[in-house]
Design a protein around this motif. Structure first.
Motif, PDB file in Angstrom:
ATOM      1  N   MET A  15       0.815  -1.199   0.000  1.00 50.24           N
ATOM      2  CA  MET A  15       0.000   0.000   0.000  1.00 50.24           C
ATOM      3  C   MET A  15       0.861   1.265   0.000  1.00 50.24           C
ATOM      4  SD  MET A  15      -3.105   0.989   2.473  1.00 50.24           S
ATOM      5  CE  MET A  15      -4.469   1.436   1.448  1.00 50.24           C
ATOM      6  N   PHE A  16       1.811   1.338   0.934  1.00 48.81           N
ATOM      7  CA  PHE A  16       2.730   2.471   0.979  1.00 48.81           C
ATOM      8  C   PHE A  16       4.137   1.957   0.715  1.00 48.81           C
ATOM      9  CE2 PHE A  16      -0.620   3.617   4.124  1.00 48.81           C
ATOM     10  CZ  PHE A  16      -1.221   4.619   3.381  1.00 48.81           C
ATOM     11  N   SER A  17       4.716   2.352  -0.399  1.00 55.11           N
ATOM     12  CA  SER A  17       6.048   1.851  -0.738  1.00 55.11           C
ATOM     13  C   SER A  17       7.161   2.848  -0.419  1.00 55.11           C
ATOM     14  CB  SER A  17       6.106   1.465  -2.216  1.00 55.11           C
ATOM     15  OG  SER A  17       5.850   2.600  -3.019  1.00 55.11           O
ATOM     16  N   HIS A  18       6.797   4.129  -0.261  1.00 54.93           N
ATOM     17  CA  HIS A  18       7.806   5.162  -0.007  1.00 54.93           C
ATOM     18  C   HIS A  18       7.192   6.210   0.923  1.00 54.93           C
ATOM     19  CE1 HIS A  18      11.038   7.968  -1.969  1.00 54.93           C
ATOM     20  NE2 HIS A  18      11.139   7.917  -0.653  1.00 54.93           N
ATOM     21  N   ILE A  19       7.746   6.311   2.116  1.00 55.16           N
ATOM     22  CA  ILE A  19       7.216   7.205   3.158  1.00 55.16           C
ATOM     23  C   ILE A  19       8.222   8.316   3.418  1.00 55.16           C
ATOM     24  CG2 ILE A  19       6.505   7.339   5.577  1.00 55.16           C
ATOM     25  CD1 ILE A  19       5.794   4.309   5.365  1.00 55.16           C
ATOM     26  N   LEU A  20       7.707   9.525   3.592  1.00 54.68           N
ATOM     27  CA  LEU A  20       8.524  10.673   3.963  1.00 54.68           C
ATOM     28  C   LEU A  20       8.046  11.184   5.313  1.00 54.68           C
ATOM     29  CD1 LEU A  20      10.608  12.945   3.277  1.00 54.68           C
ATOM     30  CD2 LEU A  20       8.686  14.198   2.259  1.00 54.68           C
ATOM     31  N   LEU A  75       5.210   1.746  10.145  1.00 56.89           N
ATOM     32  CA  LEU A  75       4.516   1.492   8.881  1.00 56.89           C
ATOM     33  C   LEU A  75       5.459   0.867   7.856  1.00 56.89           C
ATOM     34  CD1 LEU A  75       2.402   4.749   8.569  1.00 56.89           C
ATOM     35  CD2 LEU A  75       1.516   2.423   8.843  1.00 56.89           C
ATOM     36  N   ALA A  76       6.698   1.322   7.836  1.00 57.64           N
ATOM     37  CA  ALA A  76       7.679   0.788   6.893  1.00 57.64           C
ATOM     38  C   ALA A  76       7.907  -0.698   7.120  1.00 57.64           C
ATOM     39  CB  ALA A  76       8.998   1.552   7.021  1.00 57.64           C
ATOM     40  N   LYS A  77       7.912  -1.103   8.372  1.00 55.97           N
ATOM     41  CA  LYS A  77       8.099  -2.521   8.668  1.00 55.97           C
ATOM     42  C   LYS A  77       6.899  -3.341   8.198  1.00 55.97           C
ATOM     43  CE  LYS A  77      10.368  -3.749  12.375  1.00 55.97           C
ATOM     44  NZ  LYS A  77      10.858  -3.899  13.754  1.00 55.97           N
ATOM     45  N   VAL A  78       5.697  -2.809   8.365  1.00 53.36           N
ATOM     46  CA  VAL A  78       4.480  -3.516   7.950  1.00 53.36           C
ATOM     47  C   VAL A  78       4.411  -3.621   6.431  1.00 53.36           C
ATOM     48  CG1 VAL A  78       1.951  -3.384   7.882  1.00 53.36           C
ATOM     49  CG2 VAL A  78       3.174  -2.907  10.026  1.00 53.36           C
ATOM     50  N   TYR A  79       4.703  -2.513   5.741  1.00 53.13           N
ATOM     51  CA  TYR A  79       4.531  -2.463   4.284  1.00 53.13           C
ATOM     52  C   TYR A  79       5.838  -2.672   3.515  1.00 53.13           C
ATOM     53  CZ  TYR A  79      -0.128  -0.699   5.250  1.00 53.13           C
ATOM     54  OH  TYR A  79      -1.416  -0.558   5.684  1.00 53.13           O
ATOM     55  N   ALA A  94      14.849   0.143  15.109  1.00 54.12           N
ATOM     56  CA  ALA A  94      13.648  -0.388  14.466  1.00 54.12           C
ATOM     57  C   ALA A  94      13.991  -1.369  13.354  1.00 54.12           C
ATOM     58  CB  ALA A  94      12.796   0.757  13.903  1.00 54.12           C
ATOM     59  N   GLY A  95      15.250  -1.394  12.944  1.00 62.41           N
ATOM     60  CA  GLY A  95      15.659  -2.286  11.871  1.00 62.41           C
ATOM     61  C   GLY A  95      15.228  -1.812  10.489  1.00 62.41           C
ATOM     62  N   VAL A  96      15.130  -0.484  10.318  1.00 64.81           N
ATOM     63  CA  VAL A  96      14.694   0.090   9.042  1.00 64.81           C
ATOM     64  C   VAL A  96      15.773   1.028   8.530  1.00 64.81           C
ATOM     65  CG1 VAL A  96      12.957   1.529   7.896  1.00 64.81           C
ATOM     66  CG2 VAL A  96      12.262  -0.030   9.740  1.00 64.81           C
ATOM     67  N   GLU A  97      16.168   0.846   7.262  1.00 63.88           N
ATOM     68  CA  GLU A  97      17.115   1.772   6.640  1.00 63.88           C
ATOM     69  C   GLU A  97      16.369   3.026   6.218  1.00 63.88           C
ATOM     70  OE1 GLU A  97      19.973   0.563   3.732  1.00 63.88           O
ATOM     71  OE2 GLU A  97      19.922  -1.503   4.488  1.00 63.88           O
ATOM     72  N   ILE A  98      17.049   4.153   6.356  1.00 64.39           N
ATOM     73  CA  ILE A  98      16.430   5.423   5.976  1.00 64.39           C
ATOM     74  C   ILE A  98      17.340   6.209   5.054  1.00 64.39           C
ATOM     75  CG2 ILE A  98      15.063   5.643   8.095  1.00 64.39           C
ATOM     76  CD1 ILE A  98      17.473   7.902   8.616  1.00 64.39           C
ATOM     77  N   GLY A  99      16.733   7.136   4.329  1.00 66.46           N
ATOM     78  CA  GLY A  99      17.471   8.155   3.599  1.00 66.46           C
ATOM     79  C   GLY A  99      17.315   9.451   4.382  1.00 66.46           C
ATOM     80  N   PHE A 100      18.386  10.194   4.563  1.00 61.15           N
ATOM     81  CA  PHE A 100      18.347  11.438   5.327  1.00 61.15           C
ATOM     82  C   PHE A 100      18.601  12.600   4.389  1.00 61.15           C
ATOM     83  CE2 PHE A 100      20.310  14.788   7.890  1.00 61.15           C
ATOM     84  CZ  PHE A 100      19.401  14.907   8.929  1.00 61.15           C
ATOM     85  N   HIS A 101      17.734  13.606   4.444  1.00 57.74           N
ATOM     86  CA  HIS A 101      17.835  14.764   3.545  1.00 57.74           C
ATOM     87  C   HIS A 101      17.729  16.050   4.357  1.00 57.74           C
ATOM     88  CE1 HIS A 101      17.125  11.922   0.262  1.00 57.74           C
ATOM     89  NE2 HIS A 101      16.211  11.403   1.068  1.00 57.74           N
ATOM     90  N   THR A 102      18.587  16.997   4.060  1.00 57.07           N
ATOM     91  CA  THR A 102      18.541  18.306   4.708  1.00 57.07           C
ATOM     92  C   THR A 102      18.210  19.344   3.649  1.00 57.07           C
ATOM     93  OG1 THR A 102      20.234  17.641   6.291  1.00 57.07           O
ATOM     94  CG2 THR A 102      19.840  19.993   6.054  1.00 57.07           C
TER      95      THR A 102
END
Length: 153
Positions: A1-6, A25-29, A85-93
């Motif tokens: 349902m959600f493939s990319h979350i910001l 949510l990232a872990k669920v989806y 949480a075991g989730v990789e993230i992208g960090f943007h400034t």
């Protein structure tokens, strides 16, 4: 349902609450998560030239801008939460209005959900700048999940 979350983080407790929702949510989806740290232009203008002295464990001394120190601190906190949480993230400034920065990012990417806290740095900032969450809800081309503060017990 959600493939990319910001989600946006400003260092406040509520923004980290939103980050935790986004990670859950990232872990669920099995979603990709990007985290945006926006620096308002007025803050950038005030702090861009100020430096802090950092003493390295080796004894070397270096000077970095206060903004870079703040960004490094926020990034480390975010990566710590994401790692737990075991989730990789992208960090943007971004330097600019948080609402415009997030909506612009969504427009140029495949983000399909924004998660944001209902309150951030404080009432005074909201009175001057307006509510970031309200602005995002009104301007976003994708669904927005707004987290609420925990009730005081």
């Amino acid at each position: 349902m959600f493939s990319h979350i910001l989600t946006g983080v400003d260092g406040s407790k509520e923004s980290f609450r939103a980050l935790n929702y986004a990670l859950s949510l990232a872990k669920v989806y099995n979603s990709k998560v990007d985290v945006m740290y926006s620096i308002p232009p007025r803050v950038y203008a005030e702090l861009a030239d100020r430096e802090v002295r950092i003493e390295e464990p080796s004894g070397d001394v270096k000077f970095i801008s206060m903004l870079q120190q703040e960004e490094n601190h926020i990034r480390d906190l975010i990566q710590g939460v994401a790692g737990e949480a075991g989730v990789e993230i992208g960090f943007h400034t971004r330097v600019g209005d948080p609402v415009d920065s997030m909506v612009e990012y969504v427009t140029g990417s495949k983000v399909d959900l924004i998660v944001v806290g209902s309150t951030g740095k404080g009432m005074a900032d909201r009175l001057i700048l307006g509510s970031v969450s309200t602005g995002i809800v009104h301007k976003s081309p994708v669904p927005v999940l707004v987290t609420k503060p925990e009730e005081e017990k």
